[in-house]
Design a protein around this motif. Structure first.
Motif, PDB file in Angstrom:
ATOM      1  N   GLU A   9     -11.579 -19.489 -15.623  1.00 53.12           N
ATOM      2  CA  GLU A   9     -10.297 -19.486 -14.934  1.00 53.12           C
ATOM      3  C   GLU A   9      -9.740 -18.058 -14.863  1.00 53.12           C
ATOM      4  OE1 GLU A   9      -6.912 -19.922 -16.885  1.00 53.12           O
ATOM      5  OE2 GLU A   9      -5.883 -19.851 -14.956  1.00 53.12           O
TER       6      GLU A   9
ATOM      7  N   LYS B 247     -18.462 -30.667 -20.213  1.00 58.82           N
ATOM      8  CA  LYS B 247     -18.597 -29.430 -20.991  1.00 58.82           C
ATOM      9  C   LYS B 247     -17.714 -29.563 -22.220  1.00 58.82           C
ATOM     10  CE  LYS B 247     -18.232 -24.404 -20.341  1.00 58.82           C
ATOM     11  NZ  LYS B 247     -16.920 -23.967 -20.781  1.00 58.82           N
TER      12      LYS B 247
ATOM     13  N   ASN C 276     -24.430 -22.764 -24.368  1.00 60.11           N
ATOM     14  CA  ASN C 276     -23.443 -21.786 -23.886  1.00 60.11           C
ATOM     15  C   ASN C 276     -22.771 -21.086 -25.076  1.00 60.11           C
ATOM     16  OD1 ASN C 276     -20.049 -22.019 -23.026  1.00 60.11           O
ATOM     17  ND2 ASN C 276     -21.405 -20.532 -22.068  1.00 60.11           N
TER      18      ASN C 276
ATOM     19  N   GLY D  90     -21.142 -16.846 -19.382  1.00 57.49           N
ATOM     20  CA  GLY D  90     -19.800 -16.552 -18.883  1.00 57.49           C
ATOM     21  C   GLY D  90     -19.514 -15.062 -18.925  1.00 57.49           C
ATOM     22  N   ARG D  91     -18.868 -14.627 -20.020  1.00 56.17           N
ATOM     23  CA  ARG D  91     -18.466 -13.212 -20.093  1.00 56.17           C
ATOM     24  C   ARG D  91     -19.668 -12.284 -19.978  1.00 56.17           C
ATOM     25  NH1 ARG D  91     -16.056 -13.735 -25.688  1.00 56.17           N
ATOM     26  NH2 ARG D  91     -17.888 -15.091 -25.679  1.00 56.17           N
TER      27      ARG D  91
ATOM     28  N   ASN E 248     -14.002 -30.892 -18.031  1.00 58.43           N
ATOM     29  CA  ASN E 248     -13.720 -29.868 -19.032  1.00 58.43           C
ATOM     30  C   ASN E 248     -13.118 -30.492 -20.286  1.00 58.43           C
ATOM     31  OD1 ASN E 248     -12.238 -27.956 -20.577  1.00 58.43           O
ATOM     32  ND2 ASN E 248     -12.030 -26.578 -18.845  1.00 58.43           N
TER      33      ASN E 248
ATOM     34  N   PRO F  60     -17.766 -21.611 -15.683  1.00 61.51           N
ATOM     35  CA  PRO F  60     -16.435 -21.619 -15.077  1.00 61.51           C
ATOM     36  C   PRO F  60     -15.540 -20.695 -15.898  1.00 61.51           C
ATOM     37  CG  PRO F  60     -16.775 -23.597 -16.411  1.00 61.51           C
ATOM     38  CD  PRO F  60     -18.073 -22.849 -16.421  1.00 61.51           C
TER      39      PRO F  60
ATOM     40  N   GLU G 206     -21.835 -16.617 -26.121  1.00 62.41           N
ATOM     41  CA  GLU G 206     -22.312 -15.337 -26.689  1.00 62.41           C
ATOM     42  C   GLU G 206     -23.688 -14.894 -26.197  1.00 62.41           C
ATOM     43  OE1 GLU G 206     -20.439 -13.162 -28.637  1.00 62.41           O
ATOM     44  OE2 GLU G 206     -18.842 -14.627 -28.327  1.00 62.41           O
TER      45      GLU G 206
ATOM     46  N   GLN H 277     -14.889 -28.456 -11.245  1.00 68.39           N
ATOM     47  CA  GLN H 277     -14.511 -28.878 -12.596  1.00 68.39           C
ATOM     48  C   GLN H 277     -13.110 -29.480 -12.622  1.00 68.39           C
ATOM     49  OE1 GLN H 277     -13.578 -26.245 -16.082  1.00 68.39           O
ATOM     50  NE2 GLN H 277     -15.483 -27.079 -16.879  1.00 68.39           N
TER      51      GLN H 277
ATOM     52  N   PHE I  35     -11.233 -24.662 -13.569  1.00 68.68           N
ATOM     53  CA  PHE I  35     -10.786 -26.058 -13.715  1.00 68.68           C
ATOM     54  C   PHE I  35      -9.598 -26.378 -12.810  1.00 68.68           C
ATOM     55  CE2 PHE I  35      -8.348 -23.951 -17.183  1.00 68.68           C
ATOM     56  CZ  PHE I  35      -7.061 -24.337 -16.823  1.00 68.68           C
TER      57      PHE I  35
HETATM   58  C1  LIG Z   1     -11.124 -15.979 -19.172  1.00 67.24           C
HETATM   59  C2  LIG Z   1     -11.872 -17.253 -19.436  1.00 67.24           C
HETATM   60  C3  LIG Z   1     -11.638 -18.357 -18.634  1.00 67.24           C
HETATM   61  C4  LIG Z   1     -12.331 -19.558 -18.859  1.00 67.24           C
HETATM   62  N1  LIG Z   1     -12.103 -20.640 -18.040  1.00 67.24           N
HETATM   63  C5  LIG Z   1     -12.813 -21.795 -18.225  1.00 67.24           C
HETATM   64  C6  LIG Z   1     -12.676 -22.899 -17.331  1.00 67.24           C
HETATM   65  O1  LIG Z   1     -11.923 -22.868 -16.343  1.00 67.24           O
HETATM   66  N2  LIG Z   1     -13.416 -24.020 -17.597  1.00 67.24           N
HETATM   67  C7  LIG Z   1     -14.271 -24.100 -18.673  1.00 67.24           C
HETATM   68  O2  LIG Z   1     -14.926 -25.133 -18.871  1.00 67.24           O
HETATM   69  N3  LIG Z   1     -14.444 -23.041 -19.502  1.00 67.24           N
HETATM   70  C8  LIG Z   1     -13.748 -21.904 -19.296  1.00 67.24           C
HETATM   71  N4  LIG Z   1     -13.962 -20.829 -20.124  1.00 67.24           N
HETATM   72  C9  LIG Z   1     -15.023 -20.912 -21.154  1.00 67.24           C
HETATM   73  C10 LIG Z   1     -16.365 -20.398 -20.581  1.00 67.24           C
HETATM   74  O3  LIG Z   1     -16.818 -21.233 -19.540  1.00 67.24           O
HETATM   75  C11 LIG Z   1     -17.447 -20.314 -21.674  1.00 67.24           C
HETATM   76  O4  LIG Z   1     -17.615 -21.602 -22.212  1.00 67.24           O
HETATM   77  C12 LIG Z   1     -17.078 -19.355 -22.794  1.00 67.24           C
HETATM   78  O5  LIG Z   1     -16.574 -18.138 -22.279  1.00 67.24           O
HETATM   79  C13 LIG Z   1     -18.271 -19.071 -23.700  1.00 67.24           C
HETATM   80  O6  LIG Z   1     -19.333 -18.534 -22.945  1.00 67.24           O
HETATM   81  P1  LIG Z   1     -19.639 -16.941 -22.932  1.00 67.24           P
HETATM   82  O7  LIG Z   1     -19.740 -16.494 -24.378  1.00 67.24           O
HETATM   83  O8  LIG Z   1     -20.925 -16.839 -22.163  1.00 67.24           O
HETATM   84  O9  LIG Z   1     -18.475 -16.286 -22.257  1.00 67.24           O
HETATM   85  C14 LIG Z   1     -13.267 -19.640 -19.919  1.00 67.24           C
HETATM   86  C15 LIG Z   1     -13.501 -18.511 -20.709  1.00 67.24           C
HETATM   87  C16 LIG Z   1     -12.826 -17.331 -20.476  1.00 67.24           C
HETATM   88  C17 LIG Z   1     -13.118 -16.128 -21.369  1.00 67.24           C
END
Ligand SMILES: Cc1cc2nc3c(=O)[nH]c(=O)nc-3n(C[C@H](O)[C@H](O)[C@H](O)COP(=O)(O)O)c2cc1C
Length: 334
Positions: A9, A139, A199, A223-224, A95, A7, A201, A68, A33
């Protein structure tokens, strides 16, 4: 093994979920969320965050989207969960990881990681409120200021009846700073019986393999990494040997823009999302950094569209790939 799109946002909305799941390699998505702070939201709010509820709770490619919720009040969360379940949500995720100060000040997100009993009470209330057939997951991060409660938090969530736990392998204080501490995932996984999803990096297939080896996890969330490298799911699945070409990425950006235009007309908010995607792609594609530098100060969505079209035409993206391949986005066609 399962792979979930994280997820995010402001980034992973219905358009992004549609594009990424049509590309393939993913088993599940989680919506942005929905913060339950004072009321039980009307259906329109849940449809806004998760329009897929109107089509069986799945993306067009058939991948389920769990909804979420975030908040600190068990009763309010349970009521919202019960309602969104009645709208057809295929799963509820809670969350407990959001690090935003405004969110944490309002008793929601990662601040709750300081109190395992509160995590327990929230999960238990939500679990009780929704039908047994609907999974309730959570999470978390490894902690708030430090990692001392990571096991206790995880166990509190499991004992409250969660069916799965995703762990972003950093504390709230660590924010998004690399590295992610995958080594903390192994003891959590070993102390629980429910699946633990790793989860943080994972930007490449190599990162995935290292995370798997260090954490011992079988389930992953990206995510990213997948925003910056849309082929990541297929690479992890062994379907693609390398990242997509830059031309293919431009095609995806065009597709994203077209989807937004068709569904809601262009708006500044969506121009922001497009820019954010272009910026993140720069982590994988040097060309995107040059493009981002060109558009970063442009405010008008139409002007950004024009730049995107100009670049695509300069590179003859459609000619190179074939006009007919644009809609289905099948990786094999590229
Ligand atoms: C811009 C942005 C928005 C995010 N929004 C949410 C969210 O709405 N709900 C949530 O549980 N985590 C959110 N996260 C966290 C990500 O779900 C994830 O846990 C985090 O980016 C680490 O994973 P990654 O390194 O694969 O990006 C967000 C992260 C970013 C960078």
């Amino acid at each position: 093994m399962t792979l979930t799109i994280a997820p995010m946002e402001g980034v992973v909305d219905i358009y992004m979920r549609d594009i990424l799941t049509r590309i393939g390699g993913f088993d599940l998505c989680v919506s942005e969320f929905v913060r339950a702070s004072q009321t039980v939201y009307p259906a329109s709010t849940f449809y806004k965050y998760c329009p897929e509820l109107l089509s069986g709770g799945r993306t067009a490619a058939g991948v389920p989207v769990h909804v979420q919720l975030m908040g600190g009040n068990p009763t309010l969360l349970a009521e919202n969960a019960e309602f969104v379940a009645s709208l057809g949500a295929l799963g509820i995720d809670l969350n407990f990881g959001c690090p935003a100060k405004t969110v944490n000040r309002r008793d929601a997100g990662a601040t709750l990681l300081q109190w395992p009993d509160r995590l327990h009470d929230i999960v238990a209330a939500v679990r009780k409120a929704v039908p047994e057939t609907i999974p309730v997951s959570a999470k978390i991060r490894l902690g708030f200021a430090d990692k001392t409660l990571s096991l206790e938090n995880a166990q509190a969530i499991e004992s409250a009846g969660a069916s799965k736990l995703t762990v972003h392998a950093r504390t709230k204080l660590e924010g998004y700073r690399a590295p992610a501490h995958w080594e903390y995932l192994a003891p959590i996984r070993e102390s629980l019986t429910i699946p633990v999803v790793a989860n943080g990096e994972i930007w490449t297939k190599e990162d995935f393999e290292t995370c798997k080896q260090i954490s011992g996890c079988e389930h992953f969330m990206v995510g990213r990494g997948v925003i910056a490298r849309p082929s990541l799911g297929l690479e992890i699945a062994g379907v693609e040997a390398q990242k997509f070409s830059w031309k293919k990425i431009l095609l995806l950006l065009l597709e994203y823009r077209t989807l937004i235009e068709e569904m809601e007309g262009t708006s500044l908010r969506q121009a922001g999302r497009l820019k954010q995607w272009i910026k993140l792609i720069g982590r994988t594609y040097e060309e995107s950094n040059e493009f981002f530098a060109r558009i970063r100060r442009i405010q008008s969505p139409d002007d950004i569209n024009d730049e995107l079209l100009r670049l695509s035409e300069d590179l003859r993206v459609r000619d190179a790939i074939g006009e007919s391949d644009i809609a289905p986005l099948h990786a094999s066609a590229l």
